[in-house]
Design an enzyme around this catalytic site. Structure first.
Site, PDB file in Angstrom:
ATOM      1  CE1 TYR A  59      -5.623   4.636  13.169  1.00  0.00           C
ATOM      2  CE2 TYR A  59      -5.806   5.949  15.163  1.00  0.00           C
ATOM      3  CZ  TYR A  59      -6.277   4.938  14.352  1.00  0.00           C
ATOM      4  OH  TYR A  59      -7.387   4.238  14.719  1.00  0.00           O
ATOM      5  NE  ARG A  80     -16.515   4.993   8.129  1.00  0.00           N
ATOM      6  CZ  ARG A  80     -16.171   4.687   9.373  1.00  0.00           C
ATOM      7  NH1 ARG A  80     -17.069   4.315  10.240  1.00  0.00           N
ATOM      8  NH2 ARG A  80     -14.910   4.729   9.772  1.00  0.00           N
ATOM      9  CE  LYS A 122      -7.979   2.071  11.765  1.00  0.00           C
ATOM     10  NZ  LYS A 122      -8.683   2.333  13.024  1.00  0.00           N
ATOM     11  CD  GLU A 127     -10.355   0.188  10.263  1.00  0.00           C
ATOM     12  OE1 GLU A 127      -9.947  -0.721  10.995  1.00  0.00           O
ATOM     13  OE2 GLU A 127     -11.008   1.160  10.696  1.00  0.00           O
ATOM     14  CG  ASP A 128     -12.297   3.248   7.769  1.00  0.00           C
ATOM     15  OD1 ASP A 128     -12.764   2.902   8.882  1.00  0.00           O
ATOM     16  OD2 ASP A 128     -11.488   4.182   7.647  1.00  0.00           O
ATOM     17  CG  ASP A 146     -10.752  -1.044  13.994  1.00  0.00           C
ATOM     18  OD1 ASP A 146     -10.746  -1.319  15.201  1.00  0.00           O
ATOM     19  OD2 ASP A 146     -10.148  -0.076  13.503  1.00  0.00           O
ATOM     20  CG  ASP A 147     -14.590   1.180  11.049  1.00  0.00           C
ATOM     21  OD1 ASP A 147     -13.890   2.120  11.471  1.00  0.00           O
ATOM     22  OD2 ASP A 147     -14.293   0.512  10.040  1.00  0.00           O
ATOM     23  CG  ASN A 164     -11.920   9.695  14.240  1.00  0.00           C
ATOM     24  OD1 ASN A 164     -11.660  10.510  15.107  1.00  0.00           O
ATOM     25  ND2 ASN A 164     -12.031   8.402  14.485  1.00  0.00           N
TER      26      ASN A 164
HETATM   27  O1  LIG Z   1      -9.209   5.370  12.150  1.00  0.00           O
HETATM   28  C1  LIG Z   1      -9.614   5.904  13.222  1.00  0.00           C
HETATM   29  O2  LIG Z   1      -9.091   6.879  13.741  1.00  0.00           O
HETATM   30  C2  LIG Z   1     -10.771   5.291  13.936  1.00  0.00           C
HETATM   31  C3  LIG Z   1     -11.615   4.576  12.971  1.00  0.00           C
HETATM   32  O3  LIG Z   1     -11.531   3.375  12.770  1.00  0.00           O
HETATM   33  C4  LIG Z   1     -12.488   5.379  12.114  1.00  0.00           C
HETATM   34  O4  LIG Z   1     -12.702   6.562  12.396  1.00  0.00           O
HETATM   35  O5  LIG Z   1     -12.963   4.819  11.118  1.00  0.00           O
HETATM   36 MG   LIG Z   2     -12.135   2.877  10.793  1.00  0.00          MG
END
Ligand SMILES: O=C([O-])CC(=O)C(=O)O
Ligand SMILES: [Mg+2]
Length: 588
Positions: A109, A162, A180, A251-252, A274-275, A424
């Site tokens: 991760y 992203r 994830k 996600e992202d 999630d974001d 991150n």
């Molecule tokens: O993945 C991770 O560490 C947390 C998150 O969702 C991101 O930064 O987009």
């Molecule tokens: Mg994310």
């Protein structure tokens, strides 16, 4: 007899249908036990002679594998080694991951997964998950049918635009859904055969990738506009048809699509982003734990958020919601949070094209009253000087933006500043914990999105909590599955935030950590999932009825552990797709 999809024989023994024999069985990552097959099993399953003589226990196997991974010093090499293990033997992969979660979380991760995404086309070994490109238009339902398992309950999907704070990673973004979902299994015990990572590979605007001849993705500029929308729409409906019980985690995605898709599909398919939502719950948990640690009540906190992307806006939204519940209203509620994008404080005396930013822009009069009127400086330093925040959150993706001057200014006005550089991976962090502690004489309570080692200063050890959505999304998914939620509500995230904060021990707060350590993630996830189930029932979105007293057992029962279960080689039923149901987690 069959119970919860588990097959028992007439004597009440668990029967395991094993659809393969011999080499095929031995090489199947979801069935194999490798050297752990007993001599009886080897005989019954055509494995004699295919393995060295000795029978290992899973514990011995896991010690062997751990020692081998430990030989590799480079984090990306460890990532590759763990991915290879996952491709060989999923049970053992999860045994090792769960057994060494603190050490391997930063590998499978954040931050190493970010590097794996960037180098995806160069380190590629074996494909995992489902890739959807514009060439599949009209056939997405069929393509989803190629997934390795039929009864998918949990999907993490990205369009790769992203990836963490690293921007557009094209096809390489697939590392994120894979990582994830590995945590869904490790932390929340979601059986791996119920999960599916998906990449909507709609092209990339990353020129480095487009000009790399080894690039593995769909080589074209990003699909946009109605063509993008219709592809996503087909995807969502295909998921609903193919996997009617699946929860979809977005996600992202880049901000605009992130919000648009969430708003459009939230009530169409059980889903969350999630974001926007997971990260916001983590930030609110940090705020609540911070209130506990500092003794400053929630309604007296002043929160400044640098970053107005999916995470930043999501955080301001949930923080405001939380403070509203605490009884704040009117101007007090508005001024409790301030949101800055790269141009400074968002104020409605400037035209703001982005509707999501507009929602949280300060009214001009308030800004003027606080010395942040039109024409006056509104950068982060000016805002900190004017507002004396108790909490500073960074989701800007811009490293170094929490400067010494800003942190020192903040620390002049609060005894124990809460400082959260959440961007991150590590390379995008707004400030290192060590610097923040140095600039505040060790007074700050720091939480970061990516993991950091404890800081030793002035004879004290400061543990740095990891304010990462990993403490929320696995629990949200587990809670939604257990309650059979038809919708994932904001109130479920608020409940997760409160429960997460309660899970921080006093001893952890005392050494400066506002989040539990990764070593406790499984127990914390179970507890947060219980709160999610409870709230799903209260909110009226649960399709399963559960009494309060039965929730902990229902959650515990749904959590799978990677113990081998094929002790009794059953009659082989070729192609038996229910074969996975025997493996232990109880989902109806
Ligand atoms: O993945 C991770 O560490 C947390 C998150 O969702 C991101 O930064 O987009
Ligand atoms: Mg994310």
């Amino acid at each position: 007899m069959e119970r919860y999809g588990l097959k028992y024989d007439n004597q009440g023994n668990l029967r395991t249908a094993v659809p393969y024999r011999g080499t095929r069985l031995l090489r199947h990552p979801m069935y194999t036990k490798g050297t752990a097959y007993s001599h009886e099993e080897r005989m019954a399953l055509g494995l004699e002679g295919l393995l060295p003589h000795a029978v290992s226990t899973q514990d011995q196997q896991s010690r062997r594998v751990y020692a081998n991974i430990s030989r590799k010093k480079d984090p990306l090499e460890k990532y590759i080694g763990l991915a290879a293990l996952q491709d060989r033997n999923e049970y053992l992969f999860y045994r090792v991951l769960i057994g060494h979660i603190q050490e391997f979380l930063p590998i499978v991760y954040t931050p190493t997964v970010g590097q794996a995404c960037q180098e995806f086309s160069h380190i590629f070994r074996r494909a995992r998950g489902i890739w959807i490109t514009p060439e599949h238009r009209g056939r997405i339902y069929e393509v989803l049918g190629n997934a390795p398992f039929d009864d998918v309950r949990l999907i993490v999907v990205t369009d790769n635009e992203r990836i963490l704070g690293l921007g557009d990673q094209g096809a390489g973004g697939m590392g994120i859904p894979i990582g994830k979902l590995a945590l869904y299994t490790a932390a929340a015990g979601i059986p791996p055969w119920l999960t599916l990572p998906i990449s909507l590979d709609v092209g990339t605007d990353n020129q480095n990738l487009l000009s790399d001849d080894l690039y593995l993705g769909w080589r074209a500029p990003r699909l946009r506009g109605p063509e993008y929308d219709s592809l996503v729409d087909e995807f969502v409906h295909a998921v609903q048809r193919r996997f009617p019980r699946a929860l979809l985690q977005w996600e992202d995605f880049k901000k605009t699509n992130a919000f648009r898709l969430l708003d459009r599909y939230q009530k169409v398919i059980t889903s969350f982003n999630d974001d926007i939502q997971g990260t916001s719950a983590v930030a609110v948990a940090g705020l609540i734990a911070g209130s506990r640690a500092t003794g400053i009540p929630l309604r007296e906190q002043r929160i400044v958020v640098l970053g107005a992307g999916a995470a930043g806006i999501g955080i301001v939204r949930l923080v405001r919601d939380t403070l509203k519940r605490e009884g704040l209203s009117g101007e007090a509620l508005i001024r409790a949070t301030a949101n800055l994008d790269s141009h400074g404080l968002l104020v409605d005396d400037e035209p703001i094209a982005d509707v999501h930013k507009r929602d949280f822009a300060w009214p001009a009069e308030l800004a003027a009253k606080m010395g942040l009127g039109k024409g006056q400086p509104r950068d982060l330093l000016a805002v900190v000087r004017a507002l004396h925040p108790t909490m500073l959150i960074g989701t800007s993706g811009e490293p170094g933006t929490f400067t010494e001057a800003i942190i020192r200014e903040m620390a002049k006005h609060v005894e124990r500043p809460l400082v959260f550089p959440m961007s991150n991976p590590t390379s995008k962090c707004e400030a290192t914990p060590e610097n923040v502690l140095l600039w505040t004489e060790g007074r700050a309570l720091v939480a970061t999105g990516s993991p950091f080692e404890p800081v030793h200063m002035g004879g004290r050890v400061h543990v740095i909590g990891q304010g990462n959505n990993v403490y929320v999304f696995p629990a949200m998914g587990l809670g939604a599955l257990v309650s059979e939620a038809r919708e994932v509500t904001t109130s479920m995230f608020a409940a997760a935030a409160r429960r997460l904060a309660e899970n921080v021990h006093t001893g952890e707060l005392e050494v400066g950590s506002l989040f539990p350590p990764a070593s406790r993630i499984r127990e914390v996830t179970a507890s947060v999932a219980e709160a999610v189930v409870k709230e799903a029932l209260v909110a009226g979105v649960a399709r399963r009825h559960l009494e309060d007293k039965d929730i902990p057992a229902a959650v515990a029962q749904a959590m799978w552990s990677p113990d081998y279960l094929m002790e009794d080689p059953a009659p082989i039923e070729a192609g038996d797709t229910s074969a996975f149901a025997h493996m232990g987690a109880h989902f109806d």
